[in-house]
Motif scaffolding. Sequence first.
Motif, PDB file in Angstrom:
ATOM      1  N   GLU A   1       0.652  -1.140  -0.046  1.00 50.38           N
ATOM      2  CA  GLU A   1       0.068  -0.147  -0.066  1.00 50.38           C
ATOM      3  C   GLU A   1       0.917   1.270   0.007  1.00 50.38           C
TER       4      GLU A   1
ATOM      5  N   TYR B   1      -9.086  -5.562  -2.913  1.00 50.55           N
ATOM      6  CA  TYR B   1      -8.368  -6.765  -2.331  1.00 50.55           C
ATOM      7  C   TYR B   1      -9.228  -7.670  -2.098  1.00 50.55           C
TER       8      TYR B   1
ATOM      9  N   ALA C   1     -12.198  -2.463  -1.439  1.00 49.28           N
ATOM     10  CA  ALA C   1     -13.098  -1.637  -0.697  1.00 49.28           C
ATOM     11  C   ALA C   1     -13.393  -0.350  -1.462  1.00 49.28           C
TER      12      ALA C   1
ATOM     13  N   ARG D   1     -13.076   5.278   7.431  1.00 52.94           N
ATOM     14  CA  ARG D   1     -11.557   5.701   7.627  1.00 52.94           C
ATOM     15  C   ARG D   1     -11.275   6.857   8.234  1.00 52.94           C
TER      16      ARG D   1
ATOM     17  N   ARG E   1      -6.096   4.772   5.965  1.00 54.08           N
ATOM     18  CA  ARG E   1      -6.293   3.361   5.523  1.00 54.08           C
ATOM     19  C   ARG E   1      -5.433   2.475   6.246  1.00 54.08           C
TER      20      ARG E   1
HETATM   21  N1  GLY Z   1      -6.308  -0.400   3.923  1.00 58.63           N
HETATM   22  C1  GLY Z   1      -7.394  -0.705   3.138  1.00 58.63           C
HETATM   23  C2  GLY Z   1      -8.336   0.400   3.024  1.00 58.63           C
HETATM   24  O1  GLY Z   1      -8.402   1.317   3.718  1.00 58.63           O
HETATM   25  O2  GLY Z   1      -9.223   0.035   2.076  1.00 58.63           O
END
Ligand code: GLY
Length: 381
Positions: free
Chosen positions: A53, A259, A272, A315, A341
């Motif tokens: 990421e 993912y 997502a 988030r 994230r």
């Molecule tokens: N770390 C993955 C997301 O926030 O979608």
Amino acid sequence: MAHSDVLVIGGGIIGLGVAWRTAQRGLSVAVVDPSPGGGAARVAAGMLAPVTELQYGEEPLLRLGMASNERYGAFAAELTELTGLDTGYRRTGTLAVALDADDRAELRELHAFHGRLGLASEWLTGRECRRLEPMLAPGVRGGLHVAEDHQVDGRRLAAALVAACKLLGVAFHRTQAAELVTDGERAIGVRLLTGEQLTADRTVLAAGSRSHLLPGLPEGVLPAIRPVKGQVLRLRVPEQYAPFLSRNVRAVVRGQHLYLVPRADGELVVGATTEEQGHDTTVTAGGVYELLRDAHELVPGITELPLVETGAGLRPGSPDNAPLLGPTALPGLAAATGHYRNGVLLTPVTADLLADYLATGEVPPLAADFAPDRFRTEVPA
Ligand code: GLY
């Protein structure tokens, strides 16, 4: 009036991690949350992916993410030993694949960037990717195998953290914080929705994308934290299809991060979306459609699997998408929010850094790049 050394506002995995580690340092700790163990981690896929990421220009965040990833195994094992609960931590590695020539060129660049930073990632041809994951679409053009990007189950982790906090005597107040209370100079605690007041030597704000909205918080102490919605699907892999996938698989499809995270218990999490529409957690037909369409392009067999759950989480995005860790400009108030994230990934390191700060009064060097007051501008006299 109940008093504790430390009061944590927000019982998501960040707040719970801070509470647990701080209680281990011998301080008395209270947590305020109507539903401890809830929050974005209940929806998150739980990918621990500092390398796959990685964004250009985010090297300090990479260092923090790598430090947290390295701590994860021991953090999860310690929780399990203490509580008897499994966190779903799984050392699967991650395969990031390209579906067309443009994606392939971008992944190649990312691979070169990894090389310059000394990060372990291996370039694989399309055929080599399919050898690792036979369910991948035949059109996969190549990919990056990152052996150290793993996964954890956010729900199991949250349950283990709640249990660990209870075992260490953390007091839970299952209601909302109505107002931060100050004595005019420093934060001294909170007033609860029930009217009760709690006091503490130090208060930690760990309320995700609602952190800056706490009434009583003086203006400018925290920047606005953006709620960034992610819709996520949960499918089940029937035994006859297992193992459907053996590791986390990700790709960028039509500009969106996609993912698939396969759990040991047969759950397959697909995420997502990335949407900025305020505090809205509606699951939409469009969101589900896009996730399934893109996942089908990556792993065509996915449409055979039962879809068992849909959900959306928020988030908490700071202005630079990096977390706010440590003391704020208001004495007595610290922050542990804005993880965007990376909330699941950064839980162990956040817990350790905040506990260090709360126990010693010193900001640990690893937290220096993430000071909550880094967005403040001096008001001219
Ligand atoms: N770390 C993955 C997301 O926030 O979608």
